[in-house]
Write an enzyme that holds these catalytic residues in place. Structure first.
Site, short mmCIF file in Angstrom:
data_model
loop_
_atom_site.label_atom_id
_atom_site.label_comp_id
_atom_site.label_asym_id
_atom_site.label_seq_id
_atom_site.Cartn_x
_atom_site.Cartn_y
_atom_site.Cartn_z
N HIS A 17 -6.15 38.54 -5.93
CA HIS A 17 -6.52 39.44 -7.03
C HIS A 17 -5.72 40.75 -6.90
O HIS A 17 -5.17 41.26 -7.88
CB HIS A 17 -8.01 39.79 -6.98
CG HIS A 17 -8.94 38.63 -7.18
ND1 HIS A 17 -10.06 38.41 -6.40
CD2 HIS A 17 -8.93 37.60 -8.09
CE1 HIS A 17 -10.70 37.33 -6.82
NE2 HIS A 17 -10.04 36.82 -7.84
N LYS A 41 -23.57 32.32 -12.34
CA LYS A 41 -22.76 31.78 -11.25
C LYS A 41 -23.42 31.99 -9.88
O LYS A 41 -22.84 31.61 -8.87
CB LYS A 41 -21.38 32.42 -11.25
CG LYS A 41 -20.43 31.86 -12.30
CD LYS A 41 -19.00 32.19 -11.98
CE LYS A 41 -18.04 31.50 -12.92
NZ LYS A 41 -16.64 31.86 -12.63
N ARG A 90 -2.92 30.41 -10.71
CA ARG A 90 -2.47 30.01 -9.38
C ARG A 90 -1.67 28.73 -9.41
O ARG A 90 -0.68 28.56 -8.74
CB ARG A 90 -3.67 29.78 -8.45
CG ARG A 90 -4.29 31.02 -7.95
CD ARG A 90 -5.63 30.75 -7.39
NE ARG A 90 -6.57 30.44 -8.46
CZ ARG A 90 -7.87 30.45 -8.33
NH1 ARG A 90 -8.40 30.70 -7.16
NH2 ARG A 90 -8.66 30.19 -9.34
N SER A 128 -12.01 32.99 -4.21
CA SER A 128 -13.22 33.64 -3.68
C SER A 128 -14.12 32.60 -3.01
O SER A 128 -14.75 32.86 -1.98
CB SER A 128 -13.98 34.33 -4.81
OG SER A 128 -13.21 35.35 -5.37
#
Ligand code: ADP
Length: 158
Positions: A17, A41, A90, A128
């Site tokens: 990030h 989430k 990514r 993450s």
């Protein structure tokens, strides 16, 4: 003044990030890292903690700020008078979801553009979820996250 919004859960913020933020800060006048509340989430960190961790991680980059938001991203973009949304890509596996999201946001507001940036190749494997898993299993996360996040993860270990 060109402002870009970099939205995400950032649960927690990591070096991938940060790499995207650095790149964007060289292109835009202002970069807002916008932490989504996203309670669905079931995040490890609260929205306030996540925002604080972003803020501590971006300290020293003068044209970048951290903020939290709720509700529709396109509405937040308008409120902040930003010209675009920034998302990180990514790998090809990210593409399908990001493409859908960008088109849906355009459908919701034609004026909001979405831009994509790729991180340095060494960060393409970082997420993450991985960071949380490594930390939970007792691994060293220091190579992957800013120091403030290392410190915040420590007391969360089982
Ligand atoms: P989400 O917003 O989908 O919950 P994150 O909070 O993890 O996901 O990520 C926020 C943004 O950062 C997304 O655009 C995501 O694609 C991007 N991102 C996540 N990990 C990386 C990485 N290693 N390198 C570059 N961008 C990343």
């Amino acid at each position: 003044m060109r402002t870009v919004i970099y939205p995400g859960s950032f649960d927690p913020f990591h070096n991938g990030h940060l790499d995207v933020v650095h790149r964007a800060s060289r292109i835009f006048d202002r970069v807002v890292v916008a932490v989504a509340r996203n309670e669905s989430k079931q995040p490890l960190f609260s929205v306030d903690e996540r925002t604080r961790l972003v803020r501590e991680s971006i300290r020293g980059i003068s044209n970048v700020e951290a903020d939290a938001f709720e509700g529709l991203l396109v509405d937040y973009v308008v409120r902040r008078q930003a010209c675009a949304v920034l998302r990180g890509l990514r790998a090809v596996s990210d593409f399908e979801f990001e493409f859908q999201l960008a088109l849906m946001n355009r459908r919701l507001n034609e004026q909001v553009e979405t831009l994509f940036m790729t991180p340095k190749d060494t960060y393409t494997f970082l997420s993450s979820r991985m960071v949380k898993e490594i930390s939970r299993l007792g691994g060293d996360v220091a190579p992957f996250v800013p120091p403030a996040v290392v410190a915040a993860l420590k007391p969360r270990r089982p």
